[in-house]
Scaffold this motif. Structure first.
Motif, PDB file in Angstrom:
ATOM      1  N   ASP A  42      20.277 -43.275   6.224  1.00 45.48           N
ATOM      2  CA  ASP A  42      19.527 -44.457   6.673  1.00 45.48           C
ATOM      3  C   ASP A  42      18.169 -44.593   5.994  1.00 45.48           C
ATOM      4  N   HIS A  43      17.846 -43.653   5.115  1.00 44.48           N
ATOM      5  CA  HIS A  43      16.575 -43.640   4.359  1.00 44.48           C
ATOM      6  C   HIS A  43      15.342 -43.627   5.263  1.00 44.48           C
ATOM      7  N   ASP A  44      15.490 -43.112   6.455  1.00 46.78           N
ATOM      8  CA  ASP A  44      14.384 -43.004   7.407  1.00 46.78           C
ATOM      9  C   ASP A  44      13.502 -41.826   6.985  1.00 46.78           C
ATOM     10  N   PHE A  45      12.280 -42.109   6.580  1.00 45.01           N
ATOM     11  CA  PHE A  45      11.395 -41.052   6.102  1.00 45.01           C
ATOM     12  C   PHE A  45      11.045 -40.039   7.191  1.00 45.01           C
ATOM     13  N   ALA A  46      11.143 -40.419   8.442  1.00 48.57           N
ATOM     14  CA  ALA A  46      10.897 -39.459   9.526  1.00 48.57           C
ATOM     15  C   ALA A  46      11.985 -38.394   9.574  1.00 48.57           C
ATOM     16  N   LYS A  47      13.154 -38.697   9.001  1.00 49.57           N
ATOM     17  CA  LYS A  47      14.275 -37.752   8.973  1.00 49.57           C
ATOM     18  C   LYS A  47      14.621 -37.318   7.548  1.00 49.57           C
ATOM     19  N   TRP A  48      13.717 -37.561   6.615  1.00 52.42           N
ATOM     20  CA  TRP A  48      13.970 -37.264   5.204  1.00 52.42           C
ATOM     21  C   TRP A  48      14.298 -35.795   5.018  1.00 52.42           C
ATOM     22  N   LYS A  49      15.233 -35.488   4.136  1.00 52.06           N
ATOM     23  CA  LYS A  49      15.704 -34.120   3.967  1.00 52.06           C
ATOM     24  C   LYS A  49      15.300 -33.462   2.654  1.00 52.06           C
ATOM     25  N   LEU A  50      15.310 -34.181   1.552  1.00 48.44           N
ATOM     26  CA  LEU A  50      15.095 -33.539   0.254  1.00 48.44           C
ATOM     27  C   LEU A  50      13.625 -33.495  -0.133  1.00 48.44           C
ATOM     28  N   VAL A  51      13.149 -32.290  -0.390  1.00 42.78           N
ATOM     29  CA  VAL A  51      11.782 -32.121  -0.893  1.00 42.78           C
ATOM     30  C   VAL A  51      11.869 -31.412  -2.244  1.00 42.78           C
ATOM     31  N   VAL A 104      14.999 -28.841  -2.079  1.00 44.24           N
ATOM     32  CA  VAL A 104      15.376 -28.058  -0.910  1.00 44.24           C
ATOM     33  C   VAL A 104      15.721 -29.028   0.206  1.00 44.24           C
ATOM     34  N   ASN A 105      16.816 -28.737   0.896  1.00 38.43           N
ATOM     35  CA  ASN A 105      17.192 -29.485   2.096  1.00 38.43           C
ATOM     36  C   ASN A 105      16.265 -28.995   3.206  1.00 38.43           C
ATOM     37  N   TYR A 106      15.389 -29.858   3.664  1.00 37.82           N
ATOM     38  CA  TYR A 106      14.269 -29.438   4.505  1.00 37.82           C
ATOM     39  C   TYR A 106      14.218 -30.252   5.785  1.00 37.82           C
ATOM     40  N   ASN A 107      13.973 -29.566   6.880  1.00 32.31           N
ATOM     41  CA  ASN A 107      13.798 -30.218   8.181  1.00 32.31           C
ATOM     42  C   ASN A 107      12.303 -30.397   8.400  1.00 32.31           C
ATOM     43  N   LEU A 108      11.839 -31.634   8.303  1.00 35.35           N
ATOM     44  CA  LEU A 108      10.402 -31.905   8.424  1.00 35.35           C
ATOM     45  C   LEU A 108       9.865 -31.552   9.811  1.00 35.35           C
ATOM     46  N   GLU A 109      10.644 -31.834  10.832  1.00 36.60           N
ATOM     47  CA  GLU A 109      10.190 -31.558  12.195  1.00 36.60           C
ATOM     48  C   GLU A 109      10.029 -30.060  12.444  1.00 36.60           C
ATOM     49  N   GLU A 110      10.989 -29.278  11.977  1.00 31.46           N
ATOM     50  CA  GLU A 110      10.952 -27.825  12.165  1.00 31.46           C
ATOM     51  C   GLU A 110      10.134 -27.111  11.087  1.00 31.46           C
ATOM     52  N   GLN A 111       9.820 -27.834  10.003  1.00 32.50           N
ATOM     53  CA  GLN A 111       9.073 -27.273   8.877  1.00 32.50           C
ATOM     54  C   GLN A 111       9.767 -26.042   8.290  1.00 32.50           C
TER      55      GLN A 111
END
Length: 133
Positions: A42-51, A104-111
């Motif tokens: 959904d391209h939601d930056f709040a749930k973005w995965k790739l860093v 890296v597949n990254y969880n922004l909320e969990e850091q």
């Protein structure tokens, strides 16, 4: 392999008449949109995965305004939570630049990093880089 065609813009040229070197990282990133859609549909930056954690760009030839460019993107390596891409940029069928990038597949909320899901891993395997591509 993913293929993306881009049209150079006048604003991307520099004082000597070729595409400015600062433009290529932006173009390579634009060609990664199919990968971004795999990880964050959904391209939601709040749930973005790739860093991005590393990129290495090699300039081989000059690129000019007036001719489209083609970017070819392959999956070179897939780790538990990371993936390495290999990319080539062509203009008039001439190789003009090469790039490697690690995400890296990254969880922004969990850091913290997360394992790449099997469904995404399976799709990535369809775009594997072969040395003789």
């Amino acid at each position: 392999m993913y293929r993306t065609i881009l049209t150079p813009r006048v604003s991307e040229t520099d004082a000597v008449g070729h595409i400015n070197n600062t433009t290529l990282p932006v173009w390579f990133e634009a060609a990664r949109n199919p990968l971004f859609s795999l990880f964050t549909p959904d391209h939601d930056f709040a749930k973005w995965k790739l860093v991005i954690v590393k990129t290495t760009l090699e300039f081989i030839g000059q690129i000019y305004f007036g001719e489209n460019v083609e970017i070819r993107t392959w999956i070179k390596n897939i780790g538990n939570s990371s993936l390495e891409l290999y990319e080539e940029l062509y203009q008039k069928n001439e190789l003009c630049a090469k790039n490697t990038v690690v995400y890296v597949n990254y969880n922004l909320e969990e850091q913290q990093s997360e394992s790449i899901p099997d469904s995404i891993r399976k799709e990535l395997e369809n775009h594997r880089y072969e040395e003789q591509h």
